[in-house]
Design an enzyme around this catalytic site. Sequence first.
Site, PDB file in Angstrom:
ATOM      1  N   ASN A 140      22.579  16.453 -17.708  1.00  0.00           N
ATOM      2  CA  ASN A 140      23.852  16.085 -18.017  1.00  0.00           C
ATOM      3  C   ASN A 140      25.020  16.967 -18.367  1.00  0.00           C
ATOM      4  O   ASN A 140      26.411  16.741 -18.966  1.00  0.00           O
ATOM      5  CB  ASN A 140      23.784  15.657 -18.987  1.00  0.00           C
ATOM      6  CG  ASN A 140      23.693  15.703 -20.716  1.00  0.00           C
ATOM      7  OD1 ASN A 140      23.702  16.636 -20.448  1.00  0.00           O
ATOM      8  ND2 ASN A 140      23.673  15.038 -21.817  1.00  0.00           N
ATOM      9  N   LYS A 141      25.009  18.149 -18.691  1.00  0.00           N
ATOM     10  CA  LYS A 141      26.488  19.254 -19.218  1.00  0.00           C
ATOM     11  C   LYS A 141      27.048  19.296 -17.347  1.00  0.00           C
ATOM     12  O   LYS A 141      26.627  19.489 -16.752  1.00  0.00           O
ATOM     13  CB  LYS A 141      25.819  20.417 -19.797  1.00  0.00           C
ATOM     14  CG  LYS A 141      25.136  19.975 -20.539  1.00  0.00           C
ATOM     15  CD  LYS A 141      25.765  19.277 -21.792  1.00  0.00           C
ATOM     16  CE  LYS A 141      24.834  19.407 -23.330  1.00  0.00           C
ATOM     17  NZ  LYS A 141      23.760  18.372 -23.527  1.00  0.00           N
TER      18      LYS A 141
END
Length: 336
Positions: A140-141
Site C-alpha cells: 500500500n506504499k
Amino acid sequence: AYIGAKHAIAVTNATAALHMSCLAAGLGPGDEAIVPSLTFVATANAIRYTGATPVFADIAGEQDLNISYHSIDKSITDRTRAILVVHYGGYACDMPSIMELAHEHGLKVIEDAAHAIGSELGGIKLGIWGDLGCYSFFSNKNMTTGEGGMIVTNDDDHARRLQLLRSHGMTSLTWDRHKGHAWSYDVVDLGYNYRIDEIRAALGKVQLGKLPANNERRRHLTQIYRDTLQELTPQVVVPFAHHPGISAAHIMPVLLPAGTNRSGFMESMKTQGIQTSIHCPPILTFTAYAAENAKYSLPNTEDIAAREITLPLYPGMSDGDVLSVAKAIMHALVPA
C-alpha cells in the site's frame, strides 16, 4: 542515488529496517528510545526487539500530526539513547530542531520514513536528516515491491554493521562465493535473515522510476481535497496546511468535528461506496502496551486519534473522484 544517501541497504520489510537500525544505533537492555504513540506498532516494537524501552511522546497538534519537539525534550532522561521520528503521511517532522536537540544530548536519530519516500525538507530528502532512515515498500506504499524495505545512512560504520546484520552476521554472501570472490565465510555478529530477493528488487527498480510522477499526482489530488473540503465541509480539519517541505502525500488524513460518531460516519461512507480507514490506533491503546498506558498523558494524541479518518488517495484517482468523496463526507456529516 534518488535519496542522496551514501549507503542504501535493501531488506525484506520496513520492520526489519527499523530493528536493524535500532541495533546499529546501539540500543539494548536498560536503554530508552523516544517514539510517538500515533504510528504503526512496528516503530515501537523495533525498540523492544533490542531489549530497550520505548518512551512515548505526544504529537504537535491538529495541523501537525508528527511527534512534538517539546514533548521529545521533556521525555529525555539519562537512559535515552535514540529518538525515532515518524514522518506521518509523508509530512516532515521538525528535523532541524530535533537534530539540534539530539546533538545536544548525544542521541541517535532514526527516521521512520515508511510514509515518506520522496518527501523532502529544505532540499534534503527525508530519511537522511538523521543517522539512519527506514522505508517501506509494502503493497500500500507509494513505491512497492509487494513486501520490502530499505535503510539509508551516510555513516560508513553503520553501513558495515547493517550489511552484517542483514545476513546472519556473515562476512561473505552467496553472491560473493558464486562470483569467485570468496570460498568460505566467518560469522562475526548475531545477524538475521533480513535480505530482500532479486524478484522483488527488480519490481522495486521499475516502481522507483514511476515514483516521482505518482507522488506529484498524489500532491495534486491532496490539494483538490483541501480546496473542496474547505468549500463543502469547513468543519472538517485537513492537517498539514502550509506544512514546510515537499510531501510524498502517502495518505489523506482528516479530522472529524469533535463529538462526531466516527463509526456511524464510516458506515455512512461505506454505504455510499467510499472506503475509509484509521491511521493509526495509538500504540498505547493496544493490549501488548497496556501496562505502559497509565504512565502517559498524551492529550493531543488522544484527541486527534479519536477524530482521524483516512480518505482514499492513490494516483489512479480522478479529480472527479475526489469531488465524489467530498460530497459523500458532506452527506455523512448530516445528523440522521
